[in-house]
Structure formats: structure tokens, C-alpha cells
Design a protein around this motif. Structure first.
Motif, PDB file in Angstrom:
ATOM      1  N   SER A  65       0.864  -1.186   0.000  1.00  0.00           N
ATOM      2  CA  SER A  65       0.000   0.000   0.000  1.00  0.00           C
ATOM      3  C   SER A  65       0.893   1.225   0.000  1.00  0.00           C
ATOM      4  O   SER A  65       1.855   1.312   0.764  1.00  0.00           O
ATOM      5  CB  SER A  65      -0.919   0.013   1.232  1.00  0.00           C
ATOM      6  OG  SER A  65      -1.813   1.103   1.177  1.00  0.00           O
ATOM      7  N   LEU A  66       0.581   2.189  -0.864  1.00  0.00           N
ATOM      8  CA  LEU A  66       1.404   3.371  -1.034  1.00  0.00           C
ATOM      9  C   LEU A  66       1.508   4.141   0.270  1.00  0.00           C
ATOM     10  O   LEU A  66       0.512   4.453   0.911  1.00  0.00           O
ATOM     11  CB  LEU A  66       0.820   4.273  -2.117  1.00  0.00           C
ATOM     12  CG  LEU A  66       1.603   5.545  -2.444  1.00  0.00           C
ATOM     13  CD1 LEU A  66       2.971   5.189  -3.015  1.00  0.00           C
ATOM     14  CD2 LEU A  66       0.816   6.404  -3.431  1.00  0.00           C
ATOM     15  N   SER A  80     -11.969  -2.143  -3.129  1.00  0.00           N
ATOM     16  CA  SER A  80     -10.532  -2.256  -2.867  1.00  0.00           C
ATOM     17  C   SER A  80      -9.795  -3.026  -3.954  1.00  0.00           C
ATOM     18  O   SER A  80     -10.397  -3.770  -4.732  1.00  0.00           O
ATOM     19  CB  SER A  80     -10.313  -2.976  -1.516  1.00  0.00           C
ATOM     20  OG  SER A  80     -11.060  -2.392  -0.492  1.00  0.00           O
ATOM     21  N   ARG A  81      -8.492  -2.835  -3.931  1.00  0.00           N
ATOM     22  CA  ARG A  81      -7.614  -3.719  -4.702  1.00  0.00           C
ATOM     23  C   ARG A  81      -7.355  -4.942  -3.821  1.00  0.00           C
ATOM     24  O   ARG A  81      -6.800  -4.820  -2.724  1.00  0.00           O
ATOM     25  CB  ARG A  81      -6.315  -3.008  -5.038  1.00  0.00           C
ATOM     26  CG  ARG A  81      -5.269  -3.895  -5.705  1.00  0.00           C
ATOM     27  CD  ARG A  81      -4.152  -3.060  -6.310  1.00  0.00           C
ATOM     28  NE  ARG A  81      -3.492  -2.217  -5.330  1.00  0.00           N
ATOM     29  CZ  ARG A  81      -2.405  -2.569  -4.628  1.00  0.00           C
ATOM     30  NH1 ARG A  81      -1.860  -3.770  -4.803  1.00  0.00           N
ATOM     31  NH2 ARG A  81      -1.853  -1.733  -3.773  1.00  0.00           N
ATOM     32  N   GLU A  88      -6.151   4.249  -3.169  1.00  0.00           N
ATOM     33  CA  GLU A  88      -6.880   3.023  -3.492  1.00  0.00           C
ATOM     34  C   GLU A  88      -6.802   2.080  -2.300  1.00  0.00           C
ATOM     35  O   GLU A  88      -5.715   1.692  -1.878  1.00  0.00           O
ATOM     36  CB  GLU A  88      -6.259   2.345  -4.715  1.00  0.00           C
ATOM     37  CG  GLU A  88      -6.960   1.064  -5.119  1.00  0.00           C
ATOM     38  CD  GLU A  88      -6.229   0.362  -6.245  1.00  0.00           C
ATOM     39  OE1 GLU A  88      -6.909  -0.263  -7.073  1.00  0.00           O
ATOM     40  OE2 GLU A  88      -4.982   0.418  -6.278  1.00  0.00           O
ATOM     41  N   PRO A  89      -7.944   1.732  -1.714  1.00  0.00           N
ATOM     42  CA  PRO A  89      -7.907   0.789  -0.587  1.00  0.00           C
ATOM     43  C   PRO A  89      -7.289  -0.536  -1.019  1.00  0.00           C
ATOM     44  O   PRO A  89      -7.424  -0.957  -2.166  1.00  0.00           O
ATOM     45  CB  PRO A  89      -9.385   0.623  -0.220  1.00  0.00           C
ATOM     46  CG  PRO A  89     -10.086   1.793  -0.824  1.00  0.00           C
ATOM     47  CD  PRO A  89      -9.304   2.158  -2.054  1.00  0.00           C
ATOM     48  N   VAL A  90      -6.637  -1.174  -0.080  1.00  0.00           N
ATOM     49  CA  VAL A  90      -6.025  -2.470  -0.345  1.00  0.00           C
ATOM     50  C   VAL A  90      -6.572  -3.478   0.657  1.00  0.00           C
ATOM     51  O   VAL A  90      -6.540  -3.235   1.867  1.00  0.00           O
ATOM     52  CB  VAL A  90      -4.493  -2.403  -0.238  1.00  0.00           C
ATOM     53  CG1 VAL A  90      -3.879  -3.783  -0.502  1.00  0.00           C
ATOM     54  CG2 VAL A  90      -3.928  -1.380  -1.211  1.00  0.00           C
ATOM     55  N   LEU A  91      -7.085  -4.601   0.154  1.00  0.00           N
ATOM     56  CA  LEU A  91      -7.599  -5.674   1.000  1.00  0.00           C
ATOM     57  C   LEU A  91      -6.716  -6.894   0.788  1.00  0.00           C
ATOM     58  O   LEU A  91      -6.613  -7.414  -0.325  1.00  0.00           O
ATOM     59  CB  LEU A  91      -9.046  -5.998   0.645  1.00  0.00           C
ATOM     60  CG  LEU A  91      -9.674  -7.184   1.383  1.00  0.00           C
ATOM     61  CD1 LEU A  91      -9.845  -6.849   2.867  1.00  0.00           C
ATOM     62  CD2 LEU A  91     -11.008  -7.577   0.763  1.00  0.00           C
ATOM     63  N   ALA A  92      -6.093  -7.347   1.850  1.00  0.00           N
ATOM     64  CA  ALA A  92      -5.203  -8.512   1.763  1.00  0.00           C
ATOM     65  C   ALA A  92      -5.747  -9.637   2.633  1.00  0.00           C
ATOM     66  O   ALA A  92      -6.180  -9.397   3.768  1.00  0.00           O
ATOM     67  CB  ALA A  92      -3.801  -8.135   2.215  1.00  0.00           C
ATOM     68  N   ALA A 147      -7.555   1.482   4.592  1.00  0.00           N
ATOM     69  CA  ALA A 147      -8.605   2.395   4.118  1.00  0.00           C
ATOM     70  C   ALA A 147      -8.044   3.791   3.890  1.00  0.00           C
ATOM     71  O   ALA A 147      -7.015   4.166   4.461  1.00  0.00           O
ATOM     72  CB  ALA A 147      -9.743   2.454   5.137  1.00  0.00           C
ATOM     73  N   PRO A 148      -8.691   4.603   3.058  1.00  0.00           N
ATOM     74  CA  PRO A 148      -8.276   5.999   2.878  1.00  0.00           C
ATOM     75  C   PRO A 148      -8.405   6.783   4.181  1.00  0.00           C
ATOM     76  O   PRO A 148      -9.065   6.358   5.133  1.00  0.00           O
ATOM     77  CB  PRO A 148      -9.254   6.533   1.819  1.00  0.00           C
ATOM     78  CG  PRO A 148      -9.790   5.328   1.130  1.00  0.00           C
ATOM     79  CD  PRO A 148      -9.823   4.253   2.176  1.00  0.00           C
ATOM     80  N   ASP A 149      -7.801   7.964   4.193  1.00  0.00           N
ATOM     81  CA  ASP A 149      -7.859   8.823   5.380  1.00  0.00           C
ATOM     82  C   ASP A 149      -9.300   9.264   5.646  1.00  0.00           C
ATOM     83  O   ASP A 149     -10.024   9.686   4.740  1.00  0.00           O
ATOM     84  CB  ASP A 149      -6.991  10.072   5.181  1.00  0.00           C
ATOM     85  CG  ASP A 149      -5.536   9.717   4.931  1.00  0.00           C
ATOM     86  OD1 ASP A 149      -5.095   8.658   5.416  1.00  0.00           O
ATOM     87  OD2 ASP A 149      -4.853  10.502   4.241  1.00  0.00           O
TER      88      ASP A 149
END
Length: 550
Positions: A104-105, A137-138, A115-119, A154-156
Motif C-alpha cells: 500500500s502506497l 478495494s484492490r 486506493e484501498p487495499v484488501l489482503a 482504508a483511505p484517510d
């Protein structure tokens, strides 16, 4: 909804089956029905609390759509742990460090999490459920995520990009557990506590990470934060402290994030993670009755306000109807225009100079046809006078309703249902001429019936003025023309008064009906299922079902 067969398949032989059964497979039905009934709630009257209730309704629908219903439909899906926080809290850096890889950036540019990331663990790929977390999410498979959990960056919450803020709220609503990240310098801000209060409101499980804590202030800041958590009823909230490591790039050291990792692994595995899911579901279900009660109260408040408004409107009806009827019964409908027309016809057509012998009018049919044609202008004037009278009756009650509903002493919500003067005037102008035309046609029918009865005086009058002419004279008499009534008395005798009275009563009834139409136009705005006395019945039923479940 999960079918019984499928439900039995994923519950069978699992240690958490008893907990899932305690929730009950019918909970999904209850939640689905609740969602339908809550979404159908409308609060049309702008009374006290209505705006807040609309917001509560929307949040409740979102909670059901984004968390409860997806979760209840698929209890075996991994527990979603969302890493959330305000701008610059370091949550993406923490997220990457927990996974041991930069997925995640993270950095100094804002916003970083665009871009939300779901792992989630690759071993959970066959049980991951679709929902807001996967749709927004990605999604990546990562072995660093403990089995039975899914980690979401999640985003801010306070991103300057509106879309990011909206996405963050949606993801929080859909999560099973919140891992809230704040810093030593910002934990006292309003935003973290607003977010945590919202989590508590919906019964979500919460853990907190206090990031970038200077070593020398560790004890003081930790103690203050724990006191704040207790004050907010969050005594059991896990708190992780990440010391300030100074300027750096990349991942945090393993020992720094190890406590959070250990906690995540404690949640890992089908049994443990599902316990988190069930606990959050129970918390969410336990929070629902309060929300539904408030919403049902708001709906009933709308119904009570509508009843008050309806009574205020209906209270104006008797006096308005009486005034409209009296304006006709007083015999002043005709007015100056009809009197002037009579004088003109008396001079040009000799309307009132018909010879009468032995109580019967004497005239040729040719002269009668001429008089009938001449009386058409009088009929037009009588029609016009009647239209003005009925229109005035409607306008008076419309003005009164406007004052009652939109004036300084108006009941709550009155301005919302107050009549639009232009709309009412247009409807009145369209309807009243037709009403008066029907009244005139009634006179024509009465004359036809009178002549069919074989009365000699009526037959003679029909010959002298034509059937339509006699009807016009009756209309003028009913409208209050003394000249017309005197002529009618000469040519028809006692039956004239009876016919005139019947037509005058008919016109008075029509004037009262115009008043009713004005009132009905206002009451129609209150004639809504959303404002009915039983409008909250469905919500009260769902509330009873929820209380049985919780």
C-alpha cells in the motif's frame, strides 16, 4: 440468504457452530426485513428531529447493507480488520509493516491511500465473501495475513478528497474490527473520537494504535489516552503504542510492530476469527434496537404532527362552508351586472312586458323564441356572477388556510402543507365554471320536468319565453334578481318560488363543495401512508423481533 443446506455444511463440525446457532439462521431474514422497512421510511414534515432521523435512517441502511447483511449471509468469511485513521497517522506504513512488504502506497504526499487495499491469506480464497471491502478495494492474496482474517488499508477519514472520505466511511461500516491509528500529537483531536463513538454506536470491535510516541512522554500520553477511553466506555479496547522512531523510509522494524502482529495472530484461525465476527455481529445487533426505536419515534412524531395539522385545517371547514352558503342564500349573487342586463332587456326585448291573463302568459311562439334568444345574454351574466361568487368562496378559505398553516402561530410542519396560492387559483379557475355550468343544466332539466307535468301555467310560460328562457329566469331568480322573481311569480305562480329555492339551495351546496375542494387539496398533502397513525407499525414489529434475538 444462506440456504439451510449450505449453512449446515459450513457450521457442521465447527467449534463455533453453537455461537452461530445462537445468532440464529433467521437473523438474516429479520435483518433483511428490517432493511426493507427502514429504507421505506419517509419523514416528509420538517418538524423537530426530522433531519436527524433521516440521517439515522441512512446510517442504519448503510450499516445493514455494508456489514450486517453480508456478514449474516456468509459467516465463514474471514474477519475484516480495517486499518483506519486520519491524514499522516502512519497507517499505511503500519499496514505494510504488518505484512512485511510494501503493498500500500505510503509517503509524505497526501492523500497517500488513494486506493484501498484488501489482503487476505491465499488459503481463505474459497471463503472470502463479496461486499464493500472487495468491491471498493484492490484485493491481494498475501501469506503475511493470518488465516481467518483480512487486513484492509482504508483511505484517510479526513482526506481532502471527498471520494476518499466517503470510501473510508463505507469500509468502516463493512468491517468486523477497527484498528484505529492515531498519533501522540493528534489523539486528542475530535476526529478519532467521533469515529470511535460511531464504532461504539454500531457495536463494532475496536483496537487502537498510538503511533510516534516520544519515549520520554510514553507514560503520560498512555495514561491520558487510557483515561479518555474509559470516559468513552471503551475500557476493554486493546491499545498498542508504537514509539517514535524518527524520520525513516520503508517498513517499521519488526520489533516495533510485533505486539500488533501477535494480536492479529490471536485472532487468526477459523474459530478465533469467527468469534470476532460473531462478537461484532452481536454488538451490531444489540445496537439496532436503539436506532430503530429512535426512528420509530420520529415516524410517530410525524404522524402526530400530521394529526395536529389535519385538525387545524378541518377546524376551518364549518365556518368557511357556512360563509359560502350564506353568500348564496342571501340572494346577492346576481349583483349589478345582472340588474343592468335586466334593464337593458326590459327596454329592448320587453322581457317583463308579457301579457298575463287568468294567471297565464299570453304570447306567440315566434315572440317566445325571440325572448329566449334575448335572455341568453342574461344567462351569461348570471353564470358569470355565480362563477365570481363561488371563486370568491374558494379564495377566502384558501387565504384562511394559508394564514393558519404558514402564519406565526402555525403548527409544526404547517408551512410544508400550506396551499400554493397559484396552484389553488389555477385549479379553482378550471373547476368553478364547470360547476356553474352543471348548475345551469339543472335548471334546464327542472323546466323540462315542469313542462312535462302538463301544468297549464308552465306550458304558457314555455311558449312565451321558450324552455331555455324560463330556465334562465329561474337561474336569475335563484341568483337574487328581484325583477326576475317578480316576473316568475306572475307567469308561474306558487311553483316559481319552489323552483327558485331549489336552485338557490343547489348553488349553495356547490359553493360549499368549492370550499371542500380547497380543503381537500391541503388534506391530500397529509393523506400519505408515511403520516398515518400506524406508519411506525412495521418498525415496531422489527423492533420486537430484534429484541427477541438480542
Amino acid at each position: 440468504m444462506t440456504s439451510p443446506t449450505r449453512a449446515n455444511r459450513f457450521l457442521s463440525g465447527r467449534p463455533d457452530a453453537e455461537a452461530a446457532e445462537e445468532l440464529g439462521l433467521t437473523v438474516h431474514d429479520v435483518a433483511r426485513d428490517l432493511r426493507r422497512d427502514v429504507a421505506a421510511v419517509e419523514l416528509p414534515l420538517p418538524v423537530d428531529g426530522a433531519e436527524e432521523a433521516r440521517g439515522s435512517r441512512d446510517r442504519l441502511v448503510a450499516q445493514l447493507d455494508e456489514h450486517l447483511l453480508p456478514r449474516l449471509a456468509e459467516l465463514s468469511s474471514p474477519a475484516v480488520v480495517v486499518v483506519a485513521g486520519s491524514t499522516g497517522a502512519g497507517k499505511s506504513t503500519l499496514y505494510n509493516s504488518l505484512l512485511g512488504e510494501e503493498v500500500s502506497l505510503a509517503g509524505v504526499l497526501r492523500p497517500t491511500t488513494r486506493e484501498p487495499v484488501l489482503a487476505f491469506n491465499p488459503a481463505d480464497a474459497d471463503v472470502i465473501a463479496d461486499g464493500p471491502a472487495t468491491e471498493l478495494s484492490r484485493v491481494i492474496h498475501h501469506p503475511g495475513v493470518p488465516r481467518g482474517t483480512a487486513l484492509l488499508d482504508a483511505p484517510d477519514l479526513d482526506s481532502f478528497v471527498q471520494e476518499n472520505r466517503t470510501t473510508a466511511q463505507q469500509l468502516l461500516e463493512g468491517a468486523d474490527l477497527w484498528l484505529f491509528v492515531t498519533t501522540a500529537s493528534r489523539y486528542g483531536d475530535a476526529l478519532p473520537w467521533q469515529a470511535l463513538a460511531r464504532a461504539t454506536e454500531r457495536g463494532a470491535s475496536v483496537a487502537m494504535v498510538l503511533n510516534r510516541v516520544p519515549q520520554e512522554d510514553l507514560a503520560t500520553i498512555r495514561g491520558d489516552l487510557m483515561a479518555r477511553l474509559r470516559a468513552h466506555g471503551m475500557t476493554d479496547t486493546p491499545l498498542f503504542v508504537v514509539p517514535d522512531v524518527g524520520p525513516h523510509e520503508g517498513l517499521l522494524a519488526e520489533k516495533v510492530v510485533q505486539p500488533v502482529k501477535r494480536w492479529l495472530h490471536l485472532l487468526a484461525g477459523p474459530e478465533r476469527s469467527r468469534a470476532v465476527v460473531v462478537r461484532t455481529l452481536k454488538g451490531s445487533l444489540g445496537a439496532l434496537p436503539g436506532w430503530v426505536t429512535s426512528l420509530a419515534d420520529a415516524v410517530e412524531n410525524q404522524a402526530a404532527a400530521a394529526t395536529t395539522l389535519r385538525r387545524a385545517v378541518e377546524a376551518e371547514v364549518p365556518a368557511a362552508r357556512q360563509l359560502a352558503r350564506e353568500a348564496v342564500a342571501a340572494g346577492v349573487v346576481a349583483g349589478a351586472s345582472v340588474d343592468a342586463r335586466w334593464r337593458e332587456l326590459s327596454g329592448t326585448a320587453g322581457i317583463d312586458r308579457v301579457k298575463v291573463k287568468d294567471g297565464r302568459a299570453r304570447s306567440t311562439r315566434r315572440s317566445g323564441r325571440a325572448r329566449s334568444r334575448a335572455l341568453e345574454s342574461l344567462r351569461d351574466d348570471v353564470d358569470g356572477a355565480a362563477v365570481r361568487t363561488l371563486t370568491a368562496a374558494g379564495a377566502r378559505v384558501a387565504d384562511r388556510l394559508q394564514a393558519v398553516l404558514a402564519g406565526p402561530a402555525a403548527p409544526p410542519g404547517g408551512a410544508h402543507v400550506a396551499p400554493d396560492p397559484d396552484e389553488l387559483a389555477a385549479a379553482r379557475e378550471a373547476a368553478v365554471p364547470g360547476t356553474v355550468a352543471e348548475w345551469a343544466e339543472t335548471a334546464d332539466r327542472r323546466v323540462a320536468e315542469l313542462l312535462a307535468g302538463g301544468d297549464d301555467r308552465a306550458t304558457a310560460a314555455g311558449k312565451a319565453f321558450g324552455d331555455r328562457g324560463v330556465a334562465t329566469l329561474l337561474l336569475a331568480g335563484a341568483a337574487g334578481s328581484g325583477d326576475a322573481n317578480r316576473l316568475l311569480d306572475r307567469v308561474l305562480g306558487a311553483s316559481a318560488a319552489e323552483e327558485v329555492d331549489a336552485l338557490r339551495t343547489d348553488l349553495a351546496d356547490r359553493a360549499a363543495a368549492v370550499v371542500d375542494a380547497e380543503v381537500d387539496a391541503v388534506l391530500a398533502r397529509l393523506d400519505s401512508p408515511d403520516l398515518a397513525d400506524d406508519a411506525a407499525t412495521a418498525l415496531r414489529l422489527r423492533l420486537a423481533e430484534l429484541r427477541r434475538l438480542t
